[in-house]
Write an enzyme that holds these catalytic residues in place. Sequence first.
Site, mmCIF file in Angstrom:
data_model
loop_
_atom_site.group_PDB
_atom_site.id
_atom_site.type_symbol
_atom_site.label_atom_id
_atom_site.label_comp_id
_atom_site.label_asym_id
_atom_site.label_seq_id
_atom_site.Cartn_x
_atom_site.Cartn_y
_atom_site.Cartn_z
ATOM 1 N N TYR A 17 1.002 -1.307 0.036
ATOM 2 C CA TYR A 17 -0.049 0.141 -0.068
ATOM 3 C C TYR A 17 0.990 1.345 0.119
ATOM 4 O O TYR A 17 0.365 2.379 0.625
ATOM 5 C CB TYR A 17 -1.017 0.047 1.156
ATOM 6 C CG TYR A 17 -1.785 -1.207 1.226
ATOM 7 C CD1 TYR A 17 -2.799 -1.337 0.412
ATOM 8 C CD2 TYR A 17 -1.422 -1.934 2.326
ATOM 9 C CE1 TYR A 17 -3.789 -2.661 0.694
ATOM 10 C CE2 TYR A 17 -2.472 -3.326 2.517
ATOM 11 C CZ TYR A 17 -3.413 -3.403 1.747
ATOM 12 O OH TYR A 17 -4.173 -4.456 1.918
ATOM 13 N N TYR A 145 -14.694 -4.968 3.000
ATOM 14 C CA TYR A 145 -13.401 -5.327 2.647
ATOM 15 C C TYR A 145 -13.140 -6.743 3.216
ATOM 16 O O TYR A 145 -12.936 -7.038 4.260
ATOM 17 C CB TYR A 145 -12.167 -4.292 3.207
ATOM 18 C CG TYR A 145 -10.746 -4.920 2.950
ATOM 19 C CD1 TYR A 145 -10.198 -4.401 1.865
ATOM 20 C CD2 TYR A 145 -9.948 -5.479 3.963
ATOM 21 C CE1 TYR A 145 -9.052 -5.062 1.368
ATOM 22 C CE2 TYR A 145 -8.950 -5.996 3.756
ATOM 23 C CZ TYR A 145 -8.240 -5.897 2.293
ATOM 24 O OH TYR A 145 -7.186 -6.006 1.996
ATOM 25 N N ASP A 232 -17.190 -12.947 8.058
ATOM 26 C CA ASP A 232 -15.785 -12.686 7.897
ATOM 27 C C ASP A 232 -15.267 -12.018 9.375
ATOM 28 O O ASP A 232 -15.692 -10.673 9.407
ATOM 29 C CB ASP A 232 -15.520 -11.695 6.683
ATOM 30 C CG ASP A 232 -13.824 -11.346 6.678
ATOM 31 O OD1 ASP A 232 -13.152 -11.651 7.456
ATOM 32 O OD2 ASP A 232 -13.790 -10.644 5.642
ATOM 33 N N LYS A 261 -5.746 -12.638 11.485
ATOM 34 C CA LYS A 261 -5.388 -11.848 12.287
ATOM 35 C C LYS A 261 -4.882 -12.190 13.935
ATOM 36 O O LYS A 261 -3.766 -12.692 14.034
ATOM 37 C CB LYS A 261 -6.307 -10.354 12.312
ATOM 38 C CG LYS A 261 -6.383 -9.732 10.965
ATOM 39 C CD LYS A 261 -6.656 -8.408 10.741
ATOM 40 C CE LYS A 261 -6.251 -7.978 9.189
ATOM 41 N NZ LYS A 261 -7.418 -7.515 8.638
HETATM 42 C C1 LIG Z 1 -7.585 -7.952 7.111
HETATM 43 C C2 LIG Z 1 -8.718 -8.652 6.591
HETATM 44 C C3 LIG Z 1 -8.799 -9.295 5.535
HETATM 45 C C4 LIG Z 1 -7.649 -9.775 4.919
HETATM 46 O O1 LIG Z 1 -6.613 -10.567 5.707
HETATM 47 P P1 LIG Z 1 -5.438 -10.588 5.133
HETATM 48 O O2 LIG Z 1 -4.445 -11.490 6.218
HETATM 49 O O3 LIG Z 1 -4.484 -9.460 5.204
HETATM 50 O O4 LIG Z 1 -5.152 -11.241 3.858
HETATM 51 C C5 LIG Z 1 -10.078 -10.090 5.350
HETATM 52 N N1 LIG Z 1 -11.246 -9.486 5.975
HETATM 53 C C6 LIG Z 1 -11.060 -8.650 6.919
HETATM 54 C C7 LIG Z 1 -12.509 -8.393 7.563
HETATM 55 C C8 LIG Z 1 -9.932 -7.992 7.301
HETATM 56 O O5 LIG Z 1 -9.776 -7.060 8.068
#
Ligand SMILES: *Cc1c(COP(=O)(O)O)cnc(C)c1O
Length: 423
Positions: A17, A145, A232, A261
Site C-alpha cells: 500500500y 473489505y 468474515d 489476524k
Molecule cells: C485484514 C482483513 C482481511 C484480509 O486478511 P489478510 O490476512 O490481510 O489477507 C479480510 N477480511 C477482513 C475483515 C480483514 O480485516
Amino acid sequence: MAASLTERDKQVVWHPYTPQKAMPEPIPVVKGEGVYIIDENGKTYIDAISSWWVTIHGHANAYIAEKIYEQAKTLEQVIFAGFTHEPAVRLAERLLEILPGEFSKIFYSDNGSTAVEVGVKMALQYWWNKGDKKRNKILALNRSYHGDTFGTMSLSDRSVFTLAFQDKLFEVIFIDPPVPGAPLYNGSWDELACIIYEPLLQGAGGMNMYDAGELNSLLQQCHAHDVICVADEVMTGFGRTGKLFASEYMEEKPDIICLSKGLTGGTMALGVTACTAKIHSAFVDEDRKKTFFHGHSFTANPLACTAALASLDLLLKRDCQLQIDSIAQQHKQFIQQLGADARFAKNVKNLRSIGTIMAFEIESGRDGYLNNIGLEFTRKALEQGVYLRPLGNTVYIMPPYCITKEQLQQVYAAIDQVLVAVI
Ligand SMILES: *Cc1c(COP(=O)(O)O)cnc(C)c1O
C-alpha cells in the site's frame, strides 16, 4: 560508511500500500516489547493499531515465543494432506468449543484473504455438489473489505484498491449494511448461494459500525431462504468487539466463519475457516469431483497452530477479559470527552466505539483514502511516541489488550495534540 537500513531497504524492498514515488521513509525497527515498537535509535512508539490489527497480546510475548520455540525443535512443518499433528487437532478442538454457532469442521489456510476465499468457495461448491445450478450469486455489503486476492477483491467494495482490475473481478450483488427502516434486499433470494459480511464492524472500509438487530434480521431472512451465511471475522474475532466473536451479538449464527489476524496473537500467519455439519455433509460423497480441491503449502503449519493455542491460553484468562472490558470503558469516556470539547466541535465527527476499537472522522473538506490528512496524522502522532494509521480521514484506535491505563491515556493525549495541530 555503511548504508543505513532505510537506504538498503529503498534499494531492494517494495512495501504494501505504499506509493513508490515520494515514498515516506520506513522506520527501522529492532525490537517489539508489549505495546511498544522500538526503533534503531531506541525511540519507543505505542502500537495503537496492534500492527494492522493482529498483535492482540502485545509484541514479543514471552509465553507464545516459548511455545513456538519448543514446537520448532519438535516438528516445524509437515504436509497436511495425508498427515496430521497434535497442534492442528488440538486447535480445531479448542476453536470448535468457543466459536459462535454449531460448527463441526476446521479448514486451515494462511491468512485472512485465503480464509475468506475458502469460505466462499465452500459455499459455492456446496450448491454445486448438491446439483443446484441456480444458486450461484453472492450477496455482499457496500463498504466491505475481504482481502486483496482476486476472489476477495471481487467480494469487496470497489475502490481505488480494485480500480486497475475492475474487468477481471467477478460479479457480486452489493447491498447497504442494514439500517433500521430500510428494506433488506429486493432481489431474488433463491438465486443466492451465500452472503459474506463483516459482522457489526467494517474495518478497512472505514471502521463503519452497524446495527446488531438489523444484521440479525438480514441473517434471519438469509436462513429463511436457505442462503449460506459466511461471517468474515478476520478482524472482529478474538475479543476485538468486546465479545470473543462479533457474531455473539446476534441470535442468528453464521454457517461459515473466517478467522485470521488475532488468531495467533499476531505472531504467525494462519487462517481458519470453520463450517457447520450441514455444509460439510455436501462434500461427503463417493464422487471425487465433489472433493474440496483447495490447499496451501503451509496449511496447518505446526508452529502457527502452536502460536494460536498459546494465544488462546492468554485470551481466555480472566485478566485478559478484564483488560478488554477496561479498554472499552476508557474508549467510552474518551469519546464523551472529545465530543464535549469545543475545540473539535466543527471537525471531529461520528465518534463511535465497539469493544476495544474507537473511531471518528476528521472533516477537513478532503475526503477518501488518497488525501494527506492520514499521513500527516501518522507523522505527528509518531512525534508523540504513538503509532496511528488513519484510513483516509478515519482515525481509529485498536490497541493490544495488554495496554495499561497510563499507556492508553498517552494515546488519547497524542490524539488530542495532533488534532489541535491538523484541523
Ligand atoms: C485484514 C482483513 C482481511 C484480509 O486478511 P489478510 O490476512 O490481510 O489477507 C479480510 N477480511 C477482513 C475483515 C480483514 O480485516
